[in-house]
Design an enzyme around this catalytic site. Structure first.
Site, PDB file in Angstrom:
ATOM      1  N   GLU A 245      41.901  39.122  50.297  1.00 10.34           N
ATOM      2  CA  GLU A 245      41.583  38.932  48.875  1.00 10.34           C
ATOM      3  C   GLU A 245      42.645  39.691  48.104  1.00 10.34           C
ATOM      4  O   GLU A 245      42.669  40.920  48.105  1.00 10.34           O
ATOM      5  CB  GLU A 245      40.175  39.438  48.568  1.00 10.34           C
ATOM      6  CG  GLU A 245      39.603  38.844  47.287  1.00 10.34           C
ATOM      7  CD  GLU A 245      39.968  39.655  46.068  1.00 10.34           C
ATOM      8  OE1 GLU A 245      40.924  39.232  45.368  1.00 10.34           O
ATOM      9  OE2 GLU A 245      39.340  40.669  45.814  1.00 10.34           O
ATOM     10  N   CYS A 279      41.319  42.588  39.949  1.00  7.05           N
ATOM     11  CA  CYS A 279      42.094  41.442  40.435  1.00  7.05           C
ATOM     12  C   CYS A 279      41.824  40.191  39.616  1.00  7.05           C
ATOM     13  O   CYS A 279      42.702  39.330  39.470  1.00  7.05           O
ATOM     14  CB  CYS A 279      41.784  41.187  41.906  1.00  7.05           C
ATOM     15  SG  CYS A 279      40.045  40.840  42.269  1.00  7.05           S
TER      16      CYS A 279
END
Length: 478
Positions: A245, A279
């Site tokens: 990720e 993110c």
């Protein structure tokens, strides 16, 4: 009663030296933690491999009970853990509370995984019972970053343990307490048997040792795209799965029919939550030309009204960025963007590690803060004229993590989302969202797809085994 006692929080001695736990807002040392060396990783993997065999055979209701108690303990010790999240990671209280809520929910959802059906009965051409069964992967390595240290650790640790694995967790050394040692303390109090969860704070060498250790069969990595590529390459050479990720530069698309006030409300949260150190942060604001000037004006005004300061001692909306290196990167990208022609409509200044929320108008293909992931409180804004242009702009670039679309026509929003490749899409919401029950992940340079949350955890932390059973031994013509 204190959950985290510096005298006892690292029961296993580590040989990588000591590191100060520094409060970004003040520069004060909060405590000292021991770091793990590559040799510590080897010792931990040996212990974990031995311990996980018994744990894998432990009845599912026993494993589920440990996870439920862990969830309760995150709530019971919320006040203490909240202070650590605020002081060690620079979180404002609301963000710390969100992390604690998600941590508890991750444990409860993981507890439910333990009793899920583990396979299927398959049809067979032969006179036999044929079925699949999910079995624990073995030892799972988790590498978690500093920005949401508790969430980004627990979302892998909890399901991996619930499904019968042992875990080696390498938190970012800057957030070793709230991203690592706090989990160890919670699970110890919850009754997790010893040697199943190892906390190994450290740098790149420690991470490499974790990825290349033969006993570690699955790697769960959250971090930058550059580091993720290295992790994926090393994992591939060692023939192990890596769930990655990675970074993002997510777009918020504001269509011509949108309510500008509602859109700006979404935008402020998407770009400035936790100082933009997420993110999923909204890194590109794409606004229809008919709304563009009003949007920039209102977004800049809102940015100027936000308070920035020490979240532990003041009531503020933004805290400090993590460290001087992070600050230097943010500042350099904003300065380069201004030099390239973007207009600084708000912010662009800092005092110490406290960076003002910044709005850049007139962003384009030559604006570094628009084309790159900033990981700071910066909102570049660009206009578009048509839906085709909006789709092309939102899909441009290497990343594919999250997407937000603001419109009164939800069907149109869904149609537009289908044209933009991302792992996550939200209609009438900004890009920063997370729930324990939902699959999470990005595509392209943002990672290897949805690998966390909900049923994705079953695939992430187990192996699928095919088994057949005959009444009599098979006969073969050869």
């Amino acid at each position: 009663m204190s959950l985290l006692d510096p005298k006892t929080w690292q029961p296993v001695e580590l040989s990588g030296g000591d590191r100060a736990v520094v409060e970004p807002a003040t520069g004060d040392t909060l405590a000292t933690v021991a770091l793990a060396s590559p040799e510590d990783v080897t010792a931990a993997s040996e212990a974990a491999e031995d311990a996980r065999k018994t744990w894998s055979d432990t009845p599912h209701h026993v494993r589920a009970g440990v996870l439920r108690r862990a969830g309760d303990l995150f709530t019971a010790h919320a006040a203490e853990l909240r202070d650590w999240l605020i002081r060690e990671s620079g979180s404002v209280p609301g963000k710390a509370d969100f992390e604690l809520h998600v941590a508890a929910q991750e444990c409860y959802e993981a507890a439910a995984l333990a009793s899920r059906p583990t396979g299927q009965v398959l049809p067979s051409e032969e006179p036999r019972l044929s079925y699949t069964r999910r079995v624990p992967a073995g030892v799972v390595g988790v590498i978690a970053p500093f920005n949401a240290p508790l969430i980004l650790s627990i979302r892998s640790v909890a399901p991996a343990l619930a499904l019968g694995n042992a875990v080696l967790l390498k938190p970012d050394p800057r957030t070793a307490v709230c991203g690592g040692l706090s989990l160890a303390a919670v699970f110890a109090e919850a009754g997790l048997p010893e040697r199943l969860l190892h906390i190994l704070p450290g740098g790149a060498e420690t991470g490499r040792a974790l990825v290349t250790d033969d006993r570690v069969r699955v790697i769960s990595f959250t971090g930058s795209t550059a580091a993720g590529r290295a992790v994926g390459e090393a994992a591939g050479r060692h023939l192990k799965r890596a769930h990655l990720e990675l970074g993002g530069n997510s777009a918020l698309v504001v269509l011509a029919d949108a309510d500008v006030g509602a859109a700006v409300e979404q935008a402020v949260w998407g770009s400035f939550f936790h100082q933009g150190q997420i993110c999923m942060t909204t890194g590109r604001h794409l606004v229809h030309a008919s709304l563009y000037e009003e949007y920039v004006e209102r977004l800049a005004a809102k940015a100027q009204s936000l308070t920035v300061g020490d979240p532990y001692r003041e009531r503020v909306q933004l805290g400090p960025v993590m460290d001087a290196g992070q600050l230097a990167r943010i500042d350099a990208l904003v300065e380069a963007s201004a030099a390239a022609g973007a207009r600084v409509a708000a912010g662009g200044t800092h005092q110490g590690l406290f960076y003002r929320p910044t709005v850049l108008a007139g962003a384009g293909d030559h604006t570094p803060a628009y084309t790159e992931e900033v990981f700071g409180p910066v909102a570049p804004v660009r206009s578009f004229a048509t839906l085709d242009e909006a789709a092309a702009l939102a899909a441009a670039g290497p990343y594919g993590l999250s997407l937000g679309i603001v419109t009164r026509d939800t069907a149109l929003g869904l149609e537009l989302a289908d044209r933009i490749p991302t792992g996550i899409a939200h209609i009438n919401d900004q890009t920063v969202n997370d729930e324990a029950v939902a699959p999470f992940g990005g595509v392209a340079a943002s990672g290897t797809g949805a690998r966390f949350g909900g049923e994705a955890n079953l695939e992430a932390f187990t192996e699928l085994r095919w088994t057949t059973v005959r009444r009599e031994p098979a006969r073969h013509a050869f």
